[in-house]
Design an enzyme around this catalytic site. Structure first.
Site, PDB file in Angstrom:
ATOM      1  N   LYS A   1       2.564  -2.776   6.164  1.00 57.41           N
ATOM      2  CA  LYS A   1       2.749  -2.629   4.716  1.00 57.41           C
ATOM      3  C   LYS A   1       4.163  -2.157   4.382  1.00 57.41           C
ATOM      4  CE  LYS A   1      -1.265  -4.001   3.190  1.00 57.41           C
ATOM      5  NZ  LYS A   1      -1.373  -5.209   2.352  1.00 57.41           N
TER       6      LYS A   1
ATOM      7  N   SER B   1       0.867  -1.187   0.000  1.00 58.33           N
ATOM      8  CA  SER B   1       0.000   0.000   0.000  1.00 58.33           C
ATOM      9  C   SER B   1       0.896   1.227   0.000  1.00 58.33           C
ATOM     10  CB  SER B   1      -0.864  -0.002   1.269  1.00 58.33           C
ATOM     11  OG  SER B   1      -1.474   1.269   1.449  1.00 58.33           O
TER      12      SER B   1
ATOM     13  N   TYR C   1      -1.376  -0.951  10.549  1.00 55.30           N
ATOM     14  CA  TYR C   1      -1.535  -1.404   9.162  1.00 55.30           C
ATOM     15  C   TYR C   1      -0.396  -0.836   8.295  1.00 55.30           C
ATOM     16  CZ  TYR C   1      -3.569  -1.460   4.432  1.00 55.30           C
ATOM     17  OH  TYR C   1      -3.785  -1.623   3.080  1.00 55.30           O
TER      18      TYR C   1
END
Ligand SMILES: NC(=O)c1ccc[n+]([C@@H]2O[C@H](COP(=O)([O-])OP(=O)(O)OC[C@H]3O[C@@H](n4cnc5c(N)ncnc54)[C@H](OP(=O)(O)O)[C@@H]3O)[C@@H](O)[C@H]2O)c1
Length: 252
Positions: free
Chosen positions: A162, A145, A158
């Site tokens: 990533k 991401s 998160y």
């Protein structure tokens, strides 16, 4: 000749029951790959497999929770038994159960995110390597991401997962290059899927995000598929340890 064809290549795509994984699976199947669609729940997978097969492609389904090593082992045992090899692995499944500040995050949030977003891809790759060696080489794509480059507000754990997935991509790329296995990453920006529902469904947050995208809109899942297809095909035969950003210019 630029070669995007994947005729008779065996490709395993995680998180293929909807969203970006579904779009990538359909693009790979459209180029002739035999697609193994993986996620936790069979219903969504069966629907996508049915659509691919009806369109003349080849798809089958296998259920697996990406955060459990025993299920990953069983998945790859199954692939070995059925196909004897693997040409392409797309690590696309991910989760984000924590929208909030890092200082309020709980251990369970950390564990769940790291298990699915990092441990899963790590062991999927490890288990895929012998099957790719049996195929004479292979291509691995990790769906990271843009948050892995620029952490997003309230999505800290998160974003950390990533960023580590990008590092994992490079580390595996170096180790696996002598085995003729390429490892690259795709970094999507804001894309309309179930995953991004919480953001896109909130007008205030949506407007805040869109203001930061030079193209002035979010993406549709299909807009991620071309870069994915390029990276797993022979068109990218000299590309490994790299990533492609598809974000409408957001972090340029
Ligand atoms: N959408 C965005 O804006 C955006 C932006 C940047 C990056 N990404 C990345 O793109 C990838 C795909 O996201 P998406 O937006 O397409 O999400 P999505 O539409 O919610 O799809 C997620 C997929 O992953 C599967 N999945 C979820 N947890 C799983 C688990 N524990 N084990 C196995 N499969 C699991 C889901 O199926 P089951 O429920 O059946 O397991 C589903 O097929 C993710 O890596 C995400 O981080 C998305």
């Amino acid at each position: 000749m630029v070669d995007f064809s994947l005729t008779d290549k065996v490709a395993l795509i995680t998180g293929a029951s909807r969203g970006i994984g579904e779009a990538i699976a359909k693009a790979l199947a459209g180029q002739g790959a035999k697609c193994i669609l993986v996620s936790r729940k069979p219903e969504g997978l069966d629907k996508v497999a049915g659509e691919i097969n009806q369109a003349g492609g080849q798809a089958e389904t296998m259920a697996c929770h990406a955060g459990y090593l025993d299920q990953i082992q069983a998945l790859f045992d199954n692939v070995k038994e059925k196909h004897g090899k693997l040409d392409i692995l797309v690590n696309n499944a991910a989760t984000n159960p924590h929208f909030g500040e890092l200082i309020s995050a709980e251990e369970s949030h950390w564990d769940k995110i790291m298990d699915v977003n990092l441990k899963g891809p790590f062991f999927m790759i490890q288990r895929a390597v012998p099957l790719m060696e049996a195929a004479g080489g292979g291509a691995i794509l990790n769906v990271s991401s843009i948050n892995g480059i620029k952490p997003a507000f309230m999505q800290g754990i998160y974003s950390i997962s990533k960023a580590a997935l990008i590092s994992m991509t490079k580390a595996y790329a170096k180790e696996l290059a002598p085995k003729k296995i390429r490892v690259n990453a795709l970094l999507p920006g804001m894309t309309e899927t179930k995953f991004s529902e919480a953001i896109l469904g909130n007008k205030e947050i949506h407007d805040f995000v869109i203001q930061q995208i030079p193209m002035g809109r979010h993406a549709q899942p299909d807009e991620m598929a071309g870069a994915a297809l390029y990276l797993v095909s022979d068109a990218a035969s000299f590309t490994t340890g790299a990533y492609i950003i598809c974000d409408g210019g957001m972090i340029a």
